[in-house]
Design an enzyme around this catalytic site. Structure first.
Site, PDB file in Angstrom:
ATOM      1  N   GLY A 168      -3.118  -1.951  -9.560  1.00  0.00           N
ATOM      2  CA  GLY A 168      -4.113  -1.632  -8.551  1.00  0.00           C
ATOM      3  C   GLY A 168      -5.530  -2.056  -8.906  1.00  0.00           C
ATOM      4  O   GLY A 168      -6.394  -2.107  -8.039  1.00  0.00           O
ATOM      5  N   ARG A 195       5.394 -10.380 -11.325  1.00  0.00           N
ATOM      6  CA  ARG A 195       4.379 -11.243 -10.725  1.00  0.00           C
ATOM      7  C   ARG A 195       3.548 -10.380  -9.790  1.00  0.00           C
ATOM      8  O   ARG A 195       3.897  -9.236  -9.497  1.00  0.00           O
ATOM      9  CB  ARG A 195       5.054 -12.366  -9.947  1.00  0.00           C
ATOM     10  CG  ARG A 195       5.837 -13.316 -10.841  1.00  0.00           C
ATOM     11  CD  ARG A 195       6.284 -14.519 -10.045  1.00  0.00           C
ATOM     12  NE  ARG A 195       7.152 -15.391 -10.818  1.00  0.00           N
ATOM     13  CZ  ARG A 195       6.718 -16.356 -11.636  1.00  0.00           C
ATOM     14  NH1 ARG A 195       5.430 -16.559 -11.790  1.00  0.00           N
ATOM     15  NH2 ARG A 195       7.580 -17.104 -12.287  1.00  0.00           N
ATOM     16  N   ALA A 196       2.436 -10.949  -9.311  1.00  0.00           N
ATOM     17  CA  ALA A 196       1.564 -10.195  -8.420  1.00  0.00           C
ATOM     18  C   ALA A 196       2.325  -9.791  -7.170  1.00  0.00           C
ATOM     19  O   ALA A 196       3.120 -10.567  -6.640  1.00  0.00           O
ATOM     20  CB  ALA A 196       0.374 -11.040  -8.026  1.00  0.00           C
ATOM     21  N   ILE A 197       2.083  -8.587  -6.691  1.00  0.00           N
ATOM     22  CA  ILE A 197       2.635  -8.193  -5.401  1.00  0.00           C
ATOM     23  C   ILE A 197       1.514  -8.289  -4.371  1.00  0.00           C
ATOM     24  O   ILE A 197       1.529  -9.140  -3.512  1.00  0.00           O
ATOM     25  CB  ILE A 197       3.277  -6.797  -5.484  1.00  0.00           C
ATOM     26  CG1 ILE A 197       4.478  -6.869  -6.444  1.00  0.00           C
ATOM     27  CG2 ILE A 197       3.717  -6.335  -4.112  1.00  0.00           C
ATOM     28  CD1 ILE A 197       5.194  -5.575  -6.662  1.00  0.00           C
ATOM     29  N   SER A 199      -1.833  -7.930  -5.720  1.00  0.00           N
ATOM     30  CA  SER A 199      -3.027  -8.253  -6.494  1.00  0.00           C
ATOM     31  C   SER A 199      -3.159  -9.760  -6.657  1.00  0.00           C
ATOM     32  O   SER A 199      -2.301 -10.529  -6.230  1.00  0.00           O
ATOM     33  CB  SER A 199      -2.957  -7.567  -7.853  1.00  0.00           C
ATOM     34  OG  SER A 199      -1.969  -8.181  -8.643  1.00  0.00           O
ATOM     35  N   THR A 203       0.770 -10.007 -14.805  1.00  0.00           N
ATOM     36  CA  THR A 203       0.764 -10.552 -16.170  1.00  0.00           C
ATOM     37  C   THR A 203       1.637 -11.803 -16.265  1.00  0.00           C
ATOM     38  O   THR A 203       1.275 -12.772 -16.931  1.00  0.00           O
ATOM     39  CB  THR A 203       1.214  -9.475 -17.183  1.00  0.00           C
ATOM     40  OG1 THR A 203       0.230  -8.438 -17.193  1.00  0.00           O
ATOM     41  CG2 THR A 203       1.319 -10.046 -18.590  1.00  0.00           C
ATOM     42  N   ASP A 256       4.948   2.209  -1.799  1.00  0.00           N
ATOM     43  CA  ASP A 256       5.208   2.406  -3.215  1.00  0.00           C
ATOM     44  C   ASP A 256       5.537   3.882  -3.397  1.00  0.00           C
ATOM     45  O   ASP A 256       4.787   4.613  -4.029  1.00  0.00           O
ATOM     46  CB  ASP A 256       3.958   2.006  -4.012  1.00  0.00           C
ATOM     47  CG  ASP A 256       4.308   1.619  -5.438  1.00  0.00           C
ATOM     48  OD1 ASP A 256       5.488   1.782  -5.821  1.00  0.00           O
ATOM     49  OD2 ASP A 256       3.421   1.165  -6.167  1.00  0.00           O
ATOM     50  N   SER A 264      11.295   2.789 -11.146  1.00  0.00           N
ATOM     51  CA  SER A 264      11.125   1.370 -11.423  1.00  0.00           C
ATOM     52  C   SER A 264      10.606   1.157 -12.839  1.00  0.00           C
ATOM     53  O   SER A 264      11.153   0.381 -13.622  1.00  0.00           O
ATOM     54  CB  SER A 264      10.139   0.789 -10.404  1.00  0.00           C
ATOM     55  OG  SER A 264       9.791  -0.508 -10.752  1.00  0.00           O
ATOM     56  N   LYS A 288      -5.092   2.399  -7.091  1.00  0.00           N
ATOM     57  CA  LYS A 288      -3.854   2.693  -6.379  1.00  0.00           C
ATOM     58  C   LYS A 288      -3.757   4.176  -6.055  1.00  0.00           C
ATOM     59  O   LYS A 288      -3.244   4.553  -5.004  1.00  0.00           O
ATOM     60  CB  LYS A 288      -2.677   2.274  -7.272  1.00  0.00           C
ATOM     61  CG  LYS A 288      -1.433   1.907  -6.528  1.00  0.00           C
ATOM     62  CD  LYS A 288      -0.422   1.353  -7.512  1.00  0.00           C
ATOM     63  CE  LYS A 288       0.575   0.445  -6.867  1.00  0.00           C
ATOM     64  NZ  LYS A 288       1.437  -0.195  -7.889  1.00  0.00           N
TER      65      LYS A 288
END
Lengths: 489, 489
Positions: A168, A195-197, A199, A203, A256, A264, A288
């Site tokens: 977030g 991977r970015a969702i 954002s 990383t 989320d 998760s 977030k």
């Protein structure tokens, strides 16, 4: 109804049949419905797709999965029927009625997700159900077990440690620094990232700008044997495939739900056998979660960690603004490198947070005595040992540190008035970086010159936008004027 | 990212791009995500599909919709980006948080559903939201308006009447009889029906066993000009395309949220300009709704009919068992014909209910005085006028009444003991008829010899199963033993 097989040689990842629009209307099926295909005594359930143009009304195009299962040849005939849905669909309905699911029931759903027996809209119903009805700690436990059991696991010996942020915050690329410091101190850190969702970069996207991040689990074992640490994309390892699929559906609506967030994260830690886990929960405006939600999450993480017998700690951190100066893959890896190299112009907020996280992990694992983690972390960073470790990992992942080129189209943005920075909105910064092309275009993103409470003069630089396309740059500038991510008072 | 266009000539009904699995992983998109495709200054948003085998990593297969919009040629290059989702996705999120939607907001969602800008899982979230949060009468009004406004409408003059059952009862094929009686009396009856969703057959499936049911709206005008009545499938007319799409997603989980049920029925009546509507609400054990739910539905239907200025009446009927003897397209049309022909062995329960519904419509429309509808309906039926009208409609729809052949594989099922029939479960009977092949195999289904409270002797026939395939017959017999649809005490 009998249809003639047309083979088009494609692998869809699951059994998919393409029907002619008119044929689908006649049978009364639509996209994502299920049909059963029968040949002699063999049968397979397939999901329907609909098209015109590539096939005639009396034909059916089937994916390779079906060709193999039924051993089909061109012009074979298949007997088609509407198929009942799998039992797990009834269980999703049950959960949507807010009834609790048992261990066996959750396992059935998760198994069907993994083997692609559930369609995207059915998984969306499952996500809605979790979102609207919540889950007890007991159900979350079953969910985690089911997710771990249906995926690959890494079995590593020694003190396996992990750090995870719930996300977030724009920038905030602490992971490469924390992993480098902690594995220098002897911890085993099989770090898998997403991977970015929503954002600007995850990383995995950031590391991908200097090294490979997609490996099979056997390749990963080799890397870990050499370096005791890695920074890879979790998606290709098949560690928690159910979770990957659920996240894919959640992100369509940026949902989320808390039970899914908890399961998760913990499922992924359990599947790499981490026995020491540090969770970073950034909270605050444009983060977030709120402080209240952060505290509730912390409590649940701690409860679950006891159930699964993991040594876990949550820390609540300030998530009210971006951390570091770069937002976007190459911009962020540059920040990371300047901290690791201890350059004078390194972003000190990123360094401070990374040292804090590392010091917690070092103390949790007994690598440092209580109260001495920070000292050790600083020593490792300042001595250059962390940087050496980082280079070692990058090399093991087939990478190098040359060629960190930013997008060739760029534009400075200056302050319209003098004053103090009172807001830098994470979500808006991430959104703009994505418009600029991040994370797909590695050199795209935003460089941030100011942080909260900094003084700024009229016409002083606030940001630089980088893009690999002039069109995207123009578009981002247009949006910048509309959404104003930075406020000066 | 740039990808080379591979053209495969297929129409998907919306812009669809197929990416190679590896390329999709690299961009970070998955099935049902959206990407924007850019060529020169043109741009189109496309839904992602993923495959291997038909394309290389640096290629993209695009549907005809995209080829046309961007004027693509083979080997052109497209610039690919992750695309933000349409605003309607935010609105679906808002509804999932149980916040009410405005007229403009609902219209946006419905428009995007019609133009295929929303994916199946996103629509599933919308359905979940309606299911979990409900809708005010105001919202349902907006929803109906939006559904009608985004579809085709028929403009017919005169007393346009319709009858509609909310469904759930096996057999129950009253529509062809009611339409034949009422249009004989001078009512205009543009009856559009659905195909079966979970039942053995919908009216469209049944009529299809003797005539065509798929027409364009201009063809339909011609039929109506001739016969003043029709019995066609609503799906091909584009009357309420948003509703068709929502139903497709609902039926994955057999959901039927009340606001959607109300809006679905009323939108379809409004789009054919019906000013007299009779709604049949069967209730009871194994029906769709309980008596309580039936009464609540009736109230809401009446409220909405006032808002839309329709002359509407709801009648609650006994839905605790199948109506008629045949379950399955040809079996049901045989029942209908025997009532229309007034054969001695006709199913009297079906005749009685059809007469009741017809009498209500005749009185509502002033074709009969209050209290005299039944008499008129009976007269029309017994005189053979209704049968003539039926034949006229079937002929106008390109059909004939020969060839009503039942499945060649059949098996009688007899009672295991003597006693009284105390339960015939609609859902189980429908389920078995579907296993037998109904509605796709027109001659498949179940013939019912007994109804509730009938006495039965040991070894007396209860049912005959018909199927067009021996395998399906065997399977249905296996299920019959497991689920026992008929109870004898």
């Amino acid at each position: 109804m009998k249809l003639k097989v047309k083979i088009l040689k494609f692998v869809a990842g699951r059994p998919v049949s393409i029907l002619h629009k008119k044929t689908a209307d006649k049978i009364g099926v639509n996209i994502d419905d299920r049909i059963s295909l029968n040949k002699n005594k063999k049968r397979i359930i397939s999901v329907v797709d609909i098209a015109r143009g590539i096939l005639k009304e009396d034909e059916i195009v089937v994916s390779d999965e079906i060709v193999k299962a039924l051993q089909l040849k061109k012009n074979d005939f298949l007997d088609i029927n509407i198929a009942p849905h799998p039992e797990s669909v009834e269980l999703i309905y049950k959960k949507l009625m807010c009834k609790p699911l048992s261990e066996t029931e959750l396992k059935k759903i998760i198994k069907d997700i993994v083997k692609n027996a559930l369609t995207e809209p059915e998984i969306a119903y499952f996500v809605s159900a979790i979102y609207k009805c919540g889950m007890s700690i007991q159900e979350i436990k079953y969910l985690i077990k089911a997710i771990v059991d249906t995926g690959e696991t890494l079995r590593l010996k020694g003190k396996v440690a992990d750090k995870h942020s719930i996300g977030g915050v724009a920038g905030n690329r602490t992971t490469p620094i924390v992993v480098s410091i902690c594995s220098s101190a002897g911890l085993i850190m099989p770090k898998t990232s997403s991977r970015a969702i929503t954002s600007a970069a995850g990383t995995a996207d950031v590391i991908e700008s200097v090294a490979k991040v997609e490996f099979s689990s056997s390749q990963l074992y080799k890397i870990l044997k050499k370096t005791k640490a890695c920074m890879v994309w979790g998606g290709s390892l098949g560690l928690a495939p159910a979770d990957d699929k659920i996240i894919q559906i959640e992100r369509l609506l940026n949902l989320d739900p808390e039970p899914q967030l908890l399961s998760s994260i913990l499922a992924k830690k359990l599947s790499v056998n981490s026995n020491y886990v540090l969770i970073d929960i950034p909270y605050g405006k444009s983060a977030k979660v709120s402080r209240k939600k952060a505290l509730s999450l912390k409590k649940k993480f701690e409860k679950l960690s006891k159930i699964f017998n993991i040594n876990l700690k949550c820390i609540l951190t300030d998530g009210s603004q971006p951390i570091g100066n770069g937002i976007g893959p190459i911009l962020e890896i540059r920040d990371v490198l300047s901290v690791l190299k201890q350059s004078p112009e390194r972003p000190l907020d990123l360094e401070k947070k990374s040292l804090k996280l590392a010091s917690f992990l070092l103390e949790m694992t007994g690598k440092a005595k209580k109260g001495q983690g920070m000292e050790l972390a600083k020593k490792i960073l300042q001595s250059g040992k962390a940087f050496s470790k980082f280079k070692e990992i990058i090399k093991a992942q087939g990478g190098h540190l040359n060629n960190l080129k930013l997008g060739e189209f760029f534009q400075d943005i200056v302050a319209k008035k003098s004053g103090k920075v009172i807001e830098i909105d994470n979500k808006k910064i991430n959104f703009l970086a994505r418009i600029l092309g991040s994370p797909t275009d590695k050199g795209a993103g935003i460089y941030l010159y100011k942080h909260l409470k900094d003084n700024v003069k009229r016409k002083e630089k606030l940001l630089t936008f980088y893009s690999e396309s002039e069109r995207k740059l123009r578009e981002a500038l247009k949006f910048y004027k509309k959404i104003k991510p930075i406020k000066i008072s």
